[in-house]
Enzyme design. Structure first.
Site, mmCIF file in Angstrom:
data_model
loop_
_atom_site.group_PDB
_atom_site.id
_atom_site.type_symbol
_atom_site.label_atom_id
_atom_site.label_comp_id
_atom_site.label_asym_id
_atom_site.label_seq_id
_atom_site.Cartn_x
_atom_site.Cartn_y
_atom_site.Cartn_z
ATOM 1 N N GLU A 195 0.788 -1.229 0.000
ATOM 2 C CA GLU A 195 0.000 0.000 0.000
ATOM 3 C C GLU A 195 0.823 1.285 0.000
ATOM 4 O O GLU A 195 0.356 2.322 -0.470
ATOM 5 C CB GLU A 195 -0.926 0.009 1.235
ATOM 6 C CG GLU A 195 -1.944 -1.120 1.285
ATOM 7 C CD GLU A 195 -3.052 -0.949 0.255
ATOM 8 O OE1 GLU A 195 -3.273 0.193 -0.200
ATOM 9 O OE2 GLU A 195 -3.693 -1.953 -0.093
ATOM 10 N N SER A 218 -25.589 -33.540 50.832
ATOM 11 C CA SER A 218 -24.690 -33.621 51.991
ATOM 12 C C SER A 218 -23.538 -32.645 51.949
ATOM 13 O O SER A 218 -22.690 -32.666 52.846
ATOM 14 C CB SER A 218 -24.133 -35.050 52.104
ATOM 15 O OG SER A 218 -25.171 -35.969 52.364
#
Length: 803
Positions: free
Chosen positions: A127, A387
């Protein structure tokens, strides 16, 4: 293409946009001041001049730099601030889950250091080759574009630098010469305000990569299923080429064009020296490698709790570990396959005990499975814990000096009128210590311990330990509270067990990380931990819960050194087999597991030790090795105490056999063995036992015996209570004839006071002066007990045979 997953999914993946046009957004900024016309004229002149100097790029940059110095300052924040999608990350910043931003885009801004250098090099090569040298506008590129466009009589080439594209992605300028001029002026001003690294970072985080993917991180995760920091050379080249035409180069729809563009970028990288020609050739030979990858959806229930916070682009870092979270979710799904549909759901919490922080959290087996109501967070849904509350009953009893871990209980038939508890297997175990009763998870001793403590005190204690769902009165819970007669969540149960693991200090398990990601923190001011138990009491509970795993799991938990790690564990099964629980912990980790069905449907598979414990053990075994001992040091929090070998209570002077045991230093020794009492003539001590389990407190047997006057001069002497009928160890044979199998029950002192009678722990009636009591024989071995009004007891055992 259409979106994956249900339409109502809160984690929209945006796949419907994969083939659509590029979407980018930004906040428009104010137009330039009145100097714009002059600046446009000056810029045009500069371009004409610098085009002539194109053969000398460095010299051509000079007029632009002069122009840039004459332009007013620019606020760079709007250009560098990239909108972001909501993110929930783990302690190391790894993505757990994400939400689309307000523009329905995926954006995950990352610092330049967290983006592969290969992608930066490929982007510059493709680019803006002179990115590192030009002042924001590249005159060489302008000259090239002018020549190509004039000779081709069309727009064949652009001249936008990366800086200009950053401006374009922020400002929605028109696509004409005026718009390009405005971009160029803003680019010159932007590069005066910030360095090149900031510009490059802004570009890589704001560039379009196809569909609703904005930024390198989102693109890397979607196309390659990895963070941008891990991109290889061919992957980086592919992504670097996409912003040129995100739709036309879509690697799924146009793989041939995407491959050609990638290879072109690789050749450009070789030309500018970013890679060697050999590396470029090797990369060009690699397959395209792009595929559709779902973004991470780990810990979705926790992410949904944070949805409102992250929806506007926030990133919340948690203490979770992405690897442990992923492995836990997979383990849960595999484990449920063994139940063939009878058990459909599970929840798990894994925590680091030293930090007090959460490492993994699974709210259900499958978040998107509507058949199991997968979006319901079962870590927060109250269920019967079975329990698993028993350790807190014993802990509170010891903390309040009402119980010693070594003292004996009578695990026998226990009747509280409307409440008649029994053990899980329906049997009885006779004399057991509190420690053994907890390890065997016996119900009757736990209820007896709770009767000493009181249901209200236990409820309040559990609420202090994080179980805030216990909102009903203590009378409604009753003595069944210790057996799971209440609703608690896995989250609160894990918090309570973390209190035990952290030696009695309570602080909720934290899941929100500090700024460094490794220190849990509260939102707002962090509260200091609350001490609920003395350290010695917590250590005693550790010792009570320390036991080998069941054989099939014990082998799995053996470490590479051949030594099984010491682990505390407790399981729970709710009444009716609706819920199975297991909690494991040591100094390093805590694992809490629940299994069941959202519908509440019962299953015989839902037994804590058989359903939840195997999963918890596998998860515990798979956690990373943690340095240091797994068991807390005893220190001076426990002291040696001499106890009666028979009753387990601190020994009296007449106990015939004793042994040593470890008690919490803070525990009083005010309750001593009263079962052994001195004989009249100094012989062997006399044993006096309570008559029924409800009176089973071996420290509270009265030490005086009933007195009677002998005939030799009225000298006072002690007369021991004894069962005189039936005689101890006698045998009876049932006849079946009417009224022939009834026998009288008599005691040595009933001619002067009333005596209460029990058969096998059940109350039968009373006898006394002129008040006989008869009992109908029943086949079996029977234990007959009488009790005087001062609490003294005597026993006889007989055998009754059937016809």
């Amino acid at each position: 293409m259409t979106a994956k997953g249900p339409k109502h999914s809160p984690f929209e993946d945006g796949r419907r946009d994969a083939a659509g046009g590029c979407s980018s957004s930004g906040t428009p900024i104010s137009r330039l001041a009145p100097f714009r016309r002059a600046a446009v004229f000056a810029l045009s002149a500069c371009i004409c001049i610098t085009a002539a100097l194109a053969l000398f790029p460095a010299l051509a940059d000079i007029p632009l730099r002069v122009l840039a110095s004459c332009l007013p300052p620019l606020d760079p924040a709007p250009y560098l601030a990239t909108p972001r999608s909501g993110e929930v990350t783990d302690r190391d910043g790894r993505l757990l889950c994400a939400f689309l931003d307000k523009d329905e885009q995926w954006r995950f801004p990352r610092p330049l250091a967290d983006i592969s250098p290969r992608l930066a090099e490929a982007t510059i090569a493709a680019e803006d080759k002179r990115f590192w040298s030009h002042p924001g506008v590249d005159p060489w590129a302008v000259a090239r574009a002018v020549v190509q466009n004039l000779t081709g009589r069309r727009i064949a080439s652009g001249a936008s630098t990366l800086t200009m594209q950053v401006v374009k992605n922020t400002e929605r300028t028109p696509r004409n010469w005026r718009g390009k001029t405005g971009q160029a002026l803003a680019a010159l001003r932007l590069e005066r305000a910030v360095d090149k690294q900031a510009v490059l970072s802004a570009y890589l985080n704001g560039a379009p990569y196809g569909g609703n993917l904005v930024g390198a991180e989102a693109a890397a995760r979607r196309w390659f299923g990895k963070p941008a920091s891990e991109l290889t050379l061919p992957e980086a080249a592919l992504l670097a080429g996409l912003p040129k035409s995100p739709t036309g180069l879509n690697p799924l729809n146009r793989p041939e064009r995407a491959l050609a563009r990638r290879n072109h970028v690789l050749r450009l990288m070789a030309e500018c020296g970013a890679v060697t020609p050999e590396d470029a050739e090797t990369a060009m030979a690699a397959p395209l490698g792009a595929a559709w990858h779902e973004l991470p959806r780990l810990a979705p229930h926790l992410a949904m709790r944070l949805r409102g916070e992250v929806r506007n682009g926030a990133a919340v870092r948690t203490t979770l570990d992405a690897r442990i979270q992923s492995e836990t979710e997979q383990a849960v799904a595999r484990h449920l396959l063994r139940f063939d549909g009878a058990v459909t759901n599970a929840a798990v919490i894994i925590a680091d005990v030293g930090e007090g922080s959460m490492l993994a959290r699974v709210g259900s087996a499958a978040f998107f499975d509507e058949k199991i109501a997968g979006q319901v967070d079962l870590c927060r849904r109250p269920r019967s814990p079975g329990s698993t509350l028993k350790p807190f009953t014993y802990a509170l009893a010891m903390e309040r000096n009402l119980l010693y871990a070594t003292e004996q209980f009578l695990d026998d038939d226990l009747d509280f009128g409307a409440y008649h508890p029994s053990n899980f297997d329906g049997g009885f175990n006779g004399l057991v210590s509190a420690e053994e009763a907890l390890r065997l998870s016996l119900n009757i001793p736990a209820v007896m311990a709770l009767e000493r403590v009181g249901a209200e005190q236990l409820r309040d204690f559990l609420r202090q330990a994080g179980m805030t769902s216990l909102t009903r009165s203590a009378a409604e819970y009753g003595l069944g509270l210790t057996l799971g007669g209440a609703g608690v969540s896995l989250e609160s149960l894990a918090d309570a067990y973390m209190m035990l693991a952290r030696m009695g200090e309570f602080s909720p398990i934290q899941w929100r990380a500090g700024t460094d990601g490794h220190g849990p923190t509260q939102t707002g001011k962090s509260e200091p931990p609350t001490r609920l138990l003395a350290r010695g009491t917590a250590l005693t509970v550790w010792n009570m819960l320390d036991q080998p795993m069941p054989d099939d799991l014990h082998r799995n938990l053996v470490s590479t050194g051949g030594v099984p790690p010491k682990i505390c564990w407790k399981t729970g099964t709710s009444a009716g087999f609706h819920d199975a629980w297991a909690v494991l912990f040591n100094r390093h980790y805590l694992v809490a597991v629940w299994l069941g069905n959202n519908s509440g449907a019962p299953s015989r598979h839902l037994v804590g030790a058989r359903a939840a414990l195997p999963l918890a053990a596998r998860l515990f075994r798979g956690l990373p090795h943690h340095g240091g001992p797994s068991w807390p040091a005893r220190g001076n929090d426990l002291v040696e105490v001499t106890v009666c070998a028979m009753t387990g209570l601190p020994a009296s002077d007449v106990c015939p056999a004793t042994q040593t045991a470890l008690f919490p230093r803070t525990q009083y020794l005010h309750r001593r063995c009263a079962v052994h009492q001195p004989a009249e003539s100094g012989g062997r001590p006399v044993e006096c036992w309570p008559a029924s389990p409800r009176r089973w407190d071996l420290a509270r047997i009265p030490r005086h015996l009933p007195e009677t006057t002998l005939e030799n001069g009225g000298e006072s002497a002690r007369k021991l209570l004894a069962v005189t009928s039936p005689a101890d160890k006698s045998e009876f044979l049932l006849t079946g004839a009417p009224n022939s199998d009834r026998i009288p029950l008599t005691a040595s002192i009933q001619d002067r006071e009333e005596v209460q009678w029990y058969v096998d722990g059940r109350y039968l009636g009373s006898s006394g002066p002129q008040k006989p009591l008869y009992w109908e024989l029943a086949a079996g071995t029977r234990r007959i007990t009488c009790m005087a009004r001062n609490g003294d007891t005597a026993n006889a055992t007989i055998v009754v045979s059937g016809i």
